[in-house]
Design a protein around this motif. Structure first.
Motif, PDB file in Angstrom:
ATOM      1  N   PRO A   7       0.032  -7.596   0.116  1.00  0.00           N
ATOM      2  CA  PRO A   7       1.064  -6.508   0.232  1.00  0.00           C
ATOM      3  C   PRO A   7       0.955  -5.250  -0.075  1.00  0.00           C
ATOM      4  CG  PRO A   7       1.736  -8.707  -1.273  1.00  0.00           C
ATOM      5  CD  PRO A   7       0.057  -8.505  -0.882  1.00  0.00           C
ATOM      6  N   GLN A   8       1.706  -4.252   0.550  1.00  0.00           N
ATOM      7  CA  GLN A   8       1.394  -2.901   0.257  1.00  0.00           C
ATOM      8  C   GLN A   8       2.595  -2.077   0.246  1.00  0.00           C
ATOM      9  OE1 GLN A   8      -1.931  -1.248   2.637  1.00  0.00           O
ATOM     10  NE2 GLN A   8      -2.625  -3.451   2.994  1.00  0.00           N
ATOM     11  N   ARG A   9       2.729  -1.010  -0.551  1.00  0.00           N
ATOM     12  CA  ARG A   9       3.934  -0.097  -0.402  1.00  0.00           C
ATOM     13  C   ARG A   9       3.677   0.715   0.809  1.00  0.00           C
ATOM     14  NH1 ARG A   9       2.050   0.945  -5.520  1.00  0.00           N
ATOM     15  NH2 ARG A   9       1.925   3.020  -5.077  1.00  0.00           N
ATOM     16  N   PHE A  10       4.965   1.250   1.258  1.00  0.00           N
ATOM     17  CA  PHE A  10       4.707   2.174   2.428  1.00  0.00           C
ATOM     18  C   PHE A  10       3.524   3.186   2.523  1.00  0.00           C
ATOM     19  CE2 PHE A  10       6.035   5.549   5.296  1.00  0.00           C
ATOM     20  CZ  PHE A  10       6.215   4.735   6.430  1.00  0.00           C
ATOM     21  N   ASN A  11       3.721   4.010   1.466  1.00  0.00           N
ATOM     22  CA  ASN A  11       2.847   5.024   1.310  1.00  0.00           C
ATOM     23  C   ASN A  11       1.377   4.586   1.174  1.00  0.00           C
ATOM     24  OD1 ASN A  11       4.638   7.289   1.685  1.00  0.00           O
ATOM     25  ND2 ASN A  11       5.188   7.013  -0.643  1.00  0.00           N
ATOM     26  N   GLU A  12       1.059   3.464   0.810  1.00  0.00           N
ATOM     27  CA  GLU A  12      -0.117   3.046   0.554  1.00  0.00           C
ATOM     28  C   GLU A  12      -0.707   2.523   1.886  1.00  0.00           C
ATOM     29  OE1 GLU A  12      -2.605  -0.652  -1.818  1.00  0.00           O
ATOM     30  OE2 GLU A  12      -0.495  -0.476  -1.804  1.00  0.00           O
ATOM     31  N   LEU A  13       0.181   2.023   2.697  1.00  0.00           N
ATOM     32  CA  LEU A  13      -0.096   1.343   4.028  1.00  0.00           C
ATOM     33  C   LEU A  13      -0.208   2.790   4.805  1.00  0.00           C
ATOM     34  CD1 LEU A  13      -0.330  -1.059   5.883  1.00  0.00           C
ATOM     35  CD2 LEU A  13       2.075  -0.970   6.162  1.00  0.00           C
ATOM     36  N   LYS A  14       0.540   3.788   4.681  1.00  0.00           N
ATOM     37  CA  LYS A  14       0.391   4.832   5.411  1.00  0.00           C
ATOM     38  C   LYS A  14      -1.150   5.685   5.375  1.00  0.00           C
ATOM     39  CE  LYS A  14       2.694   9.311   6.017  1.00  0.00           C
ATOM     40  NZ  LYS A  14       3.435  10.331   5.162  1.00  0.00           N
ATOM     41  N   ARG A  15      -1.531   5.795   4.000  1.00  0.00           N
ATOM     42  CA  ARG A  15      -2.599   6.144   3.631  1.00  0.00           C
ATOM     43  C   ARG A  15      -3.880   5.538   4.280  1.00  0.00           C
ATOM     44  NH1 ARG A  15      -0.359   7.011  -1.196  1.00  0.00           N
ATOM     45  NH2 ARG A  15      -1.324   5.061  -2.200  1.00  0.00           N
ATOM     46  N   ARG A  16      -3.830   4.232   4.282  1.00  0.00           N
ATOM     47  CA  ARG A  16      -4.731   3.210   4.971  1.00  0.00           C
ATOM     48  C   ARG A  16      -5.159   3.319   6.529  1.00  0.00           C
ATOM     49  NH1 ARG A  16      -6.336  -1.472   1.198  1.00  0.00           N
ATOM     50  NH2 ARG A  16      -7.363  -2.196   3.043  1.00  0.00           N
TER      51      ARG A  16
END
Length: 116
Positions: A44-53
């Motif tokens: 699971p990932q938060r939106f901003n974490e996913l956006k960075r990745r």
């Protein structure tokens, strides 16, 4: 000459004459769907974490892709009542089940992909 993926009489069609490949493309046809699913397989990932990745995806495109995957039952969106609101994305069982197919696609790309 390219062959059609939907050939009459192969048994891979539904009642309307569409092949299973068409269903897969309808669900996963979003431009960035494969990349987002691959990242969420890490957990699971938060939106901003996913956006960075997945930094090559613009914010609106990522939002659209996540909505599309959620509507098709591959991604679960959970909202936490924090200030500001925290949104976390994870794979559903249906999304996790796609992992084997994605790994096979990666093997194919390693073998046959462009060697730039």
């Amino acid at each position: 000459m390219a062959q059609s993926l939907s050939v009459k009489g192969t048994g891979g069609e539904d009642e309307s004459g569409n092949s299973g490949i068409c269903d897969v493309l309808r669900i996963l046809g979003a431009k960035w769907a494969f990349l987002v699913l691959d990242e969420l397989m890490e957990g699971p990932q938060r939106f901003n974490e996913l956006k960075r990745r997945v930094s090559i995806i613009k914010t609106q495109s990522l939002t659209d892709t996540l909505r599309h995957l959620e509507q098709n039952g591959l991604v679960h969106r959970e909202v936490f009542p924090t200030v500001p609101v925290t949104v976390q994305y994870s794979l559903t069982e249906k999304g996790s089940d796609f992992q084997a197919a994605l790994r096979e696609m990666e093997k194919w790309a390693q073998k046959w992909g462009s060697k730039e």
